[in-house]
Design an enzyme around this catalytic site. Structure first.
Site, short mmCIF file in Angstrom:
data_model
loop_
_atom_site.label_atom_id
_atom_site.label_comp_id
_atom_site.label_asym_id
_atom_site.label_seq_id
_atom_site.Cartn_x
_atom_site.Cartn_y
_atom_site.Cartn_z
N GLY A 36 42.66 18.27 -36.20
CA GLY A 36 41.41 19.02 -36.38
C GLY A 36 41.22 19.44 -37.83
O GLY A 36 40.65 20.50 -38.12
N GLN B 261 36.63 24.22 -39.54
CA GLN B 261 36.44 25.36 -40.45
C GLN B 261 37.77 25.80 -41.07
O GLN B 261 37.87 25.97 -42.28
CB GLN B 261 35.81 26.53 -39.67
CG GLN B 261 35.46 27.72 -40.57
CD GLN B 261 35.39 29.05 -39.84
OE1 GLN B 261 35.77 29.15 -38.68
NE2 GLN B 261 34.90 30.06 -40.51
N ASP C 169 41.81 13.83 -37.80
CA ASP C 169 40.68 14.37 -37.01
C ASP C 169 40.09 13.19 -36.23
O ASP C 169 40.48 12.04 -36.45
CB ASP C 169 39.62 15.00 -37.92
CG ASP C 169 38.85 16.10 -37.20
OD1 ASP C 169 38.92 17.27 -37.62
OD2 ASP C 169 38.16 15.79 -36.19
N ARG D 227 37.07 12.23 -36.53
CA ARG D 227 36.14 11.54 -37.44
C ARG D 227 36.71 11.52 -38.85
O ARG D 227 37.43 12.44 -39.22
CB ARG D 227 34.79 12.26 -37.47
CG ARG D 227 33.86 11.82 -36.35
CD ARG D 227 32.57 12.61 -36.38
NE ARG D 227 32.79 13.97 -35.91
CZ ARG D 227 32.81 14.33 -34.63
NH1 ARG D 227 32.61 13.45 -33.67
NH2 ARG D 227 33.03 15.58 -34.27
N ASP E 264 42.60 11.20 -32.06
CA ASP E 264 42.11 11.96 -30.92
C ASP E 264 43.37 12.43 -30.20
O ASP E 264 44.11 11.61 -29.64
CB ASP E 264 41.25 11.04 -30.03
CG ASP E 264 40.81 11.74 -28.75
OD1 ASP E 264 41.35 12.83 -28.44
OD2 ASP E 264 39.94 11.18 -28.05
N TYR F 214 37.35 28.79 -23.02
CA TYR F 214 38.12 28.76 -24.28
C TYR F 214 39.26 29.78 -24.23
O TYR F 214 40.42 29.46 -24.51
CB TYR F 214 37.15 29.06 -25.42
CG TYR F 214 37.78 29.31 -26.77
CD1 TYR F 214 38.35 28.27 -27.50
CD2 TYR F 214 37.79 30.59 -27.32
CE1 TYR F 214 38.90 28.50 -28.75
CE2 TYR F 214 38.33 30.83 -28.57
CZ TYR F 214 38.89 29.79 -29.27
OH TYR F 214 39.43 30.03 -30.52
#
Ligand code: SER
Length: 319
Positions: free
Chosen positions: A10, A14, A36, A38, A51, A141
């Site tokens: 990831g 952020q 990540d 992408r 992934d 979450y």
């Protein structure tokens, strides 16, 4: 000294995009493998498409780069999570279980797992929520973070895997944009102030939440991961405090620099999520075990945010 090779999942997110740069400074670009789902052209150094729901690919990358530490930042956040609960549970749990299994099989030295204030529920005391209060989260979450904390502790006890975790407050930084969180407004508001437009807030004016400036959040992560193993007494996740404020208070802080700045309110489902979270948490365990101390308050953060965003904007203006 043993050569450390770090894998960051990831990394485009952020926190990831800022943490990567800090870890590259400490360990060297060649020793921080960013990943990540992408691609990202903004990183120097090594990048792999990953992934994390694909355990075999994760295992291959860990072997290929002789990874010794994993920072598992890939996850779906609170607000996005409520729009797709089953997928959020699947992604958040499957990725973390893959990390724990692959780390155990490959004898990884240390794993970082970000938890959140979202582990607490409506029944918890709002002010200085204790470390060990019963966890009854209101979001998928939050449920995935509670389960993750318990899995972390289980792998530590059962397999001696050194997993460390923090319950992050809302993180605010100028370097990157958050996505899908309930606390995202506190980043967005600075961008609107700079653009000289009114800010429409989806939380109530007095909805106070725990927050932290990015630099503090990154330093907490690095300090926790560098602390001697015997000092880590919390094997679920540490409460972590920076500051606390409401939308009204952050607007007031911005108005000290931009007196004409205006905030208005259009409440949506995210306020219900925020209403189940603490206003502040008691982080005395983090203070005691690895000497945690935040450096930034709201007005210091506002000054830096505005100065830095201004400078980024002026660099981006093509002449
Ligand atoms: N910042 C996160 C969110 O809003 C909470 O950990 O979802």
């Amino acid at each position: 000294m043993k050569k450390e090779n770090l894998l960051i999942t990831g990394a485009n997110g952020q926190m990831g995009s800022v943490l990567v740069k800090e870890l590259q400074k400490i360990y060297g670009e060649d020793h921080v493998i960013t990943s990540d789902i992408r691609t990202n052209e903004n990183f120097n150094g090594i990048f792999e498409i990953l992934d994390v729901t694909d355990g075999n690919k994760l295992n291959d990358l860990v072997k290929k780069h002789q990874i010794t530490q994993i920072y598992h930042l890939a996850a779906i956040l609170s607000a996005s999570g409520e729009l797709n609960p089953i997928q959020t549970w699947d992604v958040n749990m499957k990725t973390f279980l893959n990390i724990l299994e692959v780390s155990t099989v490959n004898a990884i030295d240390k794993v970082f797992f970000p938890s959140s204030i979202a582990v607490f529920g409506k029944n918890a005391p709002k002010i200085k929520t204790p470390q060990d209060f019963v966890l009854t989260p209101s979001t998928v979450y939050g449920m995935s973070k509670v389960a993750g904390e318990n899995w972390a502790q289980y792998y530590f006890k059962k397999h001696k895997l050194d997993v460390r975790s923090l319950r992050y407050p809302g993180v605010i930084g100028h370097q990157s944009l958050p996505g899908g969180g309930t606390t995202d407004y506190a980043v967005d508001i600075y961008h609107k102030a700079l653009a000289k437009v009114d800010f429409e807030c989806y939380l109530k004016n007095d909805r106070t939440l725990p927050m932290i400036y990015m630099e503090d959040a990154i330093r907490a992560t690095v300090e926790l991961m560098m602390a001697p193993k015997e000092n880590i007494n919390v094997r679920t996740a540490y409460n972590l405090s920076g500051m606390s404020f409401s939308p009204e208070e952050i607007a007031t802080s911005i108005q000290k620099i931009y007196p004409k700045f205006k905030i208005k309110y259009k409440i949506d489902f995210r306020d219900e999520i925020a209403s189940s979270w603490p206003s502040s948490t008691d982080d005395s365990s983090a203070k005691k075990d690895w000497s945690w101390k935040p450096h930034f308050d709201i007005d210091q953060m506002t000054e830096i945010m505005i100065t830095e965003l201004k400078s980024t904007n002026s660099k981006n203006i093509k002449v």
